[in-house]
Structures are given as structure tokens and as C-alpha cells.
Enzyme design. Structure first.
Site, PDB file in Angstrom:
ATOM      1  N   ASP A   1      29.026  30.637  50.402  1.00 45.32           N
ATOM      2  CA  ASP A   1      27.596  30.342  50.449  1.00 45.32           C
ATOM      3  C   ASP A   1      27.471  28.866  50.840  1.00 45.32           C
ATOM      4  OD1 ASP A   1      24.914  30.575  50.264  1.00 45.32           O
ATOM      5  OD2 ASP A   1      24.824  30.813  48.091  1.00 45.32           O
TER       6      ASP A   1
ATOM      7  N   ASP B   1      19.927  28.579  54.663  1.00 51.81           N
ATOM      8  CA  ASP B   1      18.603  29.170  54.862  1.00 51.81           C
ATOM      9  C   ASP B   1      17.649  28.572  53.838  1.00 51.81           C
ATOM     10  OD1 ASP B   1      20.157  30.441  52.865  1.00 51.81           O
ATOM     11  OD2 ASP B   1      18.790  32.140  52.818  1.00 51.81           O
TER      12      ASP B   1
ATOM     13  N   ALA C   1      16.670  35.117  48.378  1.00 52.44           N
ATOM     14  CA  ALA C   1      15.620  34.651  47.462  1.00 52.44           C
ATOM     15  C   ALA C   1      15.000  35.763  46.619  1.00 52.44           C
ATOM     16  CB  ALA C   1      14.525  33.911  48.243  1.00 52.44           C
TER      17      ALA C   1
ATOM     18  N   CYS D   1      32.416  51.105  25.127  1.00 51.39           N
ATOM     19  CA  CYS D   1      33.117  50.974  26.401  1.00 51.39           C
ATOM     20  C   CYS D   1      34.609  51.135  26.138  1.00 51.39           C
ATOM     21  CB  CYS D   1      32.811  49.592  26.980  1.00 51.39           C
ATOM     22  SG  CYS D   1      33.812  49.125  28.400  1.00 51.39           S
TER      23      CYS D   1
ATOM     24  N   CYS E   1      37.036  49.799  28.317  1.00 50.76           N
ATOM     25  CA  CYS E   1      37.822  48.873  29.130  1.00 50.76           C
ATOM     26  C   CYS E   1      38.902  48.254  28.236  1.00 50.76           C
ATOM     27  CB  CYS E   1      36.922  47.814  29.766  1.00 50.76           C
ATOM     28  SG  CYS E   1      36.443  46.474  28.665  1.00 50.76           S
TER      29      CYS E   1
ATOM     30  N   CYS F   1      37.482  46.093  25.321  1.00 54.48           N
ATOM     31  CA  CYS F   1      36.741  46.799  24.268  1.00 54.48           C
ATOM     32  C   CYS F   1      37.622  47.792  23.529  1.00 54.48           C
ATOM     33  CB  CYS F   1      35.546  47.526  24.870  1.00 54.48           C
ATOM     34  SG  CYS F   1      34.397  46.407  25.672  1.00 54.48           S
TER      35      CYS F   1
HETATM   36 ZN   LIG Z   1      34.367  46.943  27.861  1.00 58.00          ZN
END
Ligand SMILES: [Zn+2]
Length: 478
Positions: A90, A125, A193, A276, A278, A281
Site C-alpha cells: 500500500d 489515491d 475508503a 473454536c 483451532c 483454542c
Molecule cells: Zn480458535
């Protein structure tokens, strides 16, 4: 030059595609985690484990820091970050919108991005905020346009160029700008934006902005939704045709103790259990560190993208959007885009299944499309429309034609019973919304063919929902 973006699967306006960059392909829809070159909470080379194939970083931050600038110019941005996959940069527009001014010209920063080996570079921009007067939006948009033209002359042959679409919340400006930029043959089209819209949960306005940009852009151009990083809105944005997302959300939310899920945000301190599986977790302790929370936020974001891609492959993206848009502001957005059904109908590929997941399903493009299909039927005279053929068998000889009825689609002849959507749809008993759609399609058919219609209905249909139909057909309760 061969097309750098290749689309392999489509559903609604969403697609799975491959964007070719100097450091390898990016399969879209893709999330590019924002990496701060100064102090990354999760290091760039760790990002792959979550599913990231590409990153985005801010070239302006590198440019302003003498040490980083020299290192990037001598060894390249990939060596500086320690990441050998595609890196988008960016330009400093964000700093411009936050601080009001920056110390570099657009063409300088584009040349800098080229020289440090960025895969996708961006000019500076002007990120015009929402709700500004038309004149200001137009004036700033023209500056952006000029800078994109300038960037095309100095971006080099290797680096892909992002051409941000501006125009504030003026939908006509967004569409015109997109149409103009489409002819410039840039490689990626960010919708710029829109962060203020997302921050204030203005998802309906966001959807209108995306649809306006898409209306102006050629359909084969990859679209990047700048600053979108909450997984709960990925399905909606992909369905509207966004291919790339970038965000610091995983880290910003983690810093504020916020736990992302595909259906919303939780304050970590409120969670006695982590919903969760993952790796973070699954360990079970709900007291996550900021770093662990950022990791969870990344896992859940990339998992959502996989869910979305599979939904595209299965032709079930609308169903997924309906399931995800349960948060009130997102539900409002879903209702907003349903009003633009006509544009979806034209491009949505043929489906093989229809699951009625909520009352919003009654307004899906397939329902409107079915009405058009009905109008191709050759019908005249007296028509019986029945919801229960066993009970109407004896009276059928009094009519020229017998049609069946299924909500939310409407009337259909027996020969369409096995075809999509009638034969491949799972719907519950008619509710208010699905009856309304079915009746609308039936009335349209009666009017266009000038039929003398009798509607024989069983007790699964609510008489109160049939009041309008009684002006067009004889109602016969079974
Ligand atoms: Zn998780």
C-alpha cells in the site's frame, strides 16, 4: 500480455480465481494479512501456517524509515520481510486519510514499490470518506485518476498495479470511475475508503458501493475490498464479487481483547468456553494472550475463506450468505442486495440445489428467474393450480390444464417436477415470505396469460396470505 487473472468457478458474483504475480499465484478469494514492517505481532514467515499465501505491507512506512528503506532497496521487500510469496504494498493513502498529509509524491512511491520488488503496487489515491458533497468526491476522484494514469507509466513491466476506485458514497461516481479504470487495464481494482462504512456497521451502504463498482468494472477484473478483515462479512463481500481482502483486523481486534468468529465478535473476557477448534483454542484455556488471540483470529478468518470456496464449488454461496447475515446490520445488507436481484439473475450460473434457510431465501434470484421460466409456458383457458393433487384428481377434467404449486417458486406443470429448482429444492411448509413469492409469481402468470384460474390449497397454506390472490383466482380450500 496474457490475462493475469483466471476464473475457475463462479457462484452469484463470487468466484474462485488465480491471480498470477511475480512471486507465484494467489488463489482467490484471498485474505492478505497486513504486516507492519516495524513490529509484526505475527511474523511474515509464520503466516503460511494459517493459510496465507500473500501478504500486504505499507511501502510508505518502509520508505520513511532510513534503515528499512535502505534494506528494502538493496535486498528487496521479500528479503526484508522474510517472506518469499506474493507481497502487495500500500502507498500511504491510509496515512493520508488519518493525518491529512504525507511527505512523498505518488509517482515516487510507485517507483519505490517497483524498485523494492513489490508484486502488486498501489499509487497514492485520495480516500474520500463517505457522505461528502458530490463536488468534493468528484474533484478528489479526478486526482486519483490522474495518479493511476501516472503510475501506469512508472510501475514497470513486472509489478502488478492496483487502481483504487473512489467516489465516496456517490454510487454514480463509483460506477463511472470503475468504468473508466476498467479501460486502463490495471491488474487489481481495490474498492477504496470503505473502512468508515465497515467501522460503523453500514453494511447496506457498503453493499451498494460494491455493487456500483462492480457494475462499472469488467467482470473478469479482480476486485480488492480495501481494509476488510472481519470474517463475518467475507461471504457477503465474496457473493458481491470481491476477490481480495486485506486487513489488520486480526491484530487490531486482538489488541482490544476481541475474539472473531464467522458470525460476530466476542469480548474474550466474556468467554468461559472458546467456540473454536483451532490449535490455540483446542488447548482449552480461555485466557489467551494477545498473540494467541491474533493467531485464533487468523485461523478463523482463513477457515471462513475455505468454507466460502467450497460453497462456490457447490453452488451454495447464497445459502451461506443467508446463514452468515444474521447480525442485524448484515441482514439489512442482504435485504438491500435482494432488491438488485435482476443483476444477479443475469449472471448467476445454473444451480443444482436450493435450500430454504430463512425467510430471505424467498427473495433469492432463482425465485425471480423461475417466474420468467413460467412465462414461457403455453397456457390458455381454465387452469387449476393445486397444492394437493390427490384431493383434486376428480375435478381436473373440468380444466384445460392442471398446475402444481410449490412455495417460494409458484405454479409449475408436472413435467418440471424433476427439474431445478422444483425437484432439487428443500423447503419447509409455506411460510408468510415463501407464500408471498409463490403468489406473486402465480399472479404474474395469470395476468400475462389472461387465465381463468382456480387455486385449490390445503391447510398448510395460510388463507390470510392469499388475500391478494383472491382478486385474480377463485380460492378453493381443500
Ligand atoms: Zn480458535
Amino acid at each position: 500480455m496474457p490475462d493475469r487473472f483466471e476464473i475457475t468457478h463462479k457462484d452469484v458474483f463470487g468466484r474462485i480465481g488465480k491471480l498470477t504475480t511475480p512471486h507465484g499465484p494467489i488463489e482467490t478469494p484471498a485474505l492478505l494479512p497486513v504486516v507492519n514492517p516495524n513490529a509484526a505481532l505475527v511474523a511474515p514467515d509464520e503466516m503460511r501456517q494459517f493459510g496465507a499465501v500473500a501478504l500486504i505491507t505499507n511501502a510508505y512506512i518502509v520508505y520513511r524509515n532510513t534503515r528499512l528503506k535502505e534494506a528494502a532497496l538493496s535486498g528487496g521487500i521479500h528479503q526484508l520481510l522474510g517472506f518469499d510469496g506474493p507481497i502487495m504494498t500500500d502507498s500511504g493513502s491510509f496515512q493520508l486519510s488519518t493525518y491529512g498529509s504525507i511527505e512523498v509524491r505518488s509517482e515516487e512511491i510507485v517507483a519505490f514499490q517497483r524498485d523494492i520488488g513489490s508484486d502488486i503496487g498501489t499509487p497514492i489515491d485520495i480516500p474520500t470518506p463517505p457522505d461528502v458533497p458530490f463536488e468534493r468526491a468528484l474533484r478528489e476522484l479526478n486526482v486519483t485518476l490522474e495518479r493511476i494514469r501516472e503510475a501506469m507509466t512508472c510501475c514497470g513491466a513486472e509489478m502488478l498495479l492496483a487502481a483504487p476506485i473512489q467516489g465516496s458514497t456517490h454510487l454514480d461516481l463509483r460506477e463511472q470511475h470503475a468504468r473508466l479504470l476498467s479501460t486502463l487495464d490495471a491488474d487489481v481494482y481495490p474498492i477504496g475508503a470503505v473502512v468508515p462504512l465497515m467501522e460503523s456497521y453500514r453494511y447496506s451502504d457498503l453493499s451498494n458501493v460494491i455493487m456500483a463498482c462492480k457494475a462499472g468494472l469488467a467482470l473478469n477484473k479482480p476486485v480488492h475490498l480495501f481494509g476488510a478483515g472481519h470474517p463475518m462479512m467475507f461471504a457477503l463481500a465474496v457473493a458481491l464479487g470481491c476477490d481480495l481482502f486485506d486487513s489488520a483486523a486480526y491484530a487490531l481486534y486482538a489488541r482490544a481483547g476481541r475474539y472473531l468468529t464467522a458470525s460476530g465478535t466476542h469480548q474474550l473476557s466474556d468467554l468461559a468456553y472458546l467456540p473454536c477448534s483451532c490449535p490455540v483454542c483446542a488447548a482449552g484455556d480461555p485466557k489467551l494472550t494477545e498473540r494467541e488471540l491474533a493467531e485464533h483470529n487468523l485461523w478463523v478468518s482463513f477457515a471462513e475463506l475455505k468454507t466460502i470456496k467450497q460453497a462456490i464449488v457447490d453452488g451454495q454461496l447464497w445459502e451461506l450468505v443467508e446463514r452468515r447475515c444474521r447480525y442485524p446490520a448484515l441482514l439489512q445488507a442482504l435485504r438491500t442486495i435482494q432488491k438488485s436481484c435482476a443483476s444477479f439473475e443475469a449472471i448467476e450460473p445454473l444451480k443444482c440445489s436450493f435450500l430454504y434457510t430463512s425467510t430471505e431465501s424467498a427473495e433469492r434470484p432463482d425465485v425471480a428467474r423461475f417466474s420468467k421460466k413460467l412465462n414461457n409456458l403455453e397456457l390458455t383457458g381454465r387452469v387449476l393450480i393445486t397444492t394437493n393433487r390427490k384431493k383434486t384428481r376428480d375435478m381436473e377434467q373440468e380444466f384445460d390444464t392442471t398446475l402444481l404449486m410449490k412455495a417460494p417458486f409458484g405454479p409449475y406443470p408436472q413435467e418440471l417436477a424433476e427439474t431445478y429448482p422444483i425437484g432439487q429444492s428443500e423447503v419447509p411448509a409455506p411460510d408468510h415470505a415463501s407464500t408471498k413469492s409463490a403468489v406473486r409469481n402465480l399472479i404474474e402468470l395469470i395476468r400475462s396469460k389472461n387465465l381463468e384460474a382456480t387455486f385449490a390449497y390445503d391447510d398448510r397454506w395460510n388463507r390470510e396470505d392469499l388475500v391478494e390472490l383472491s382478486s385474480y383466482a377463485t380460492l378453493l380450500p381443500l
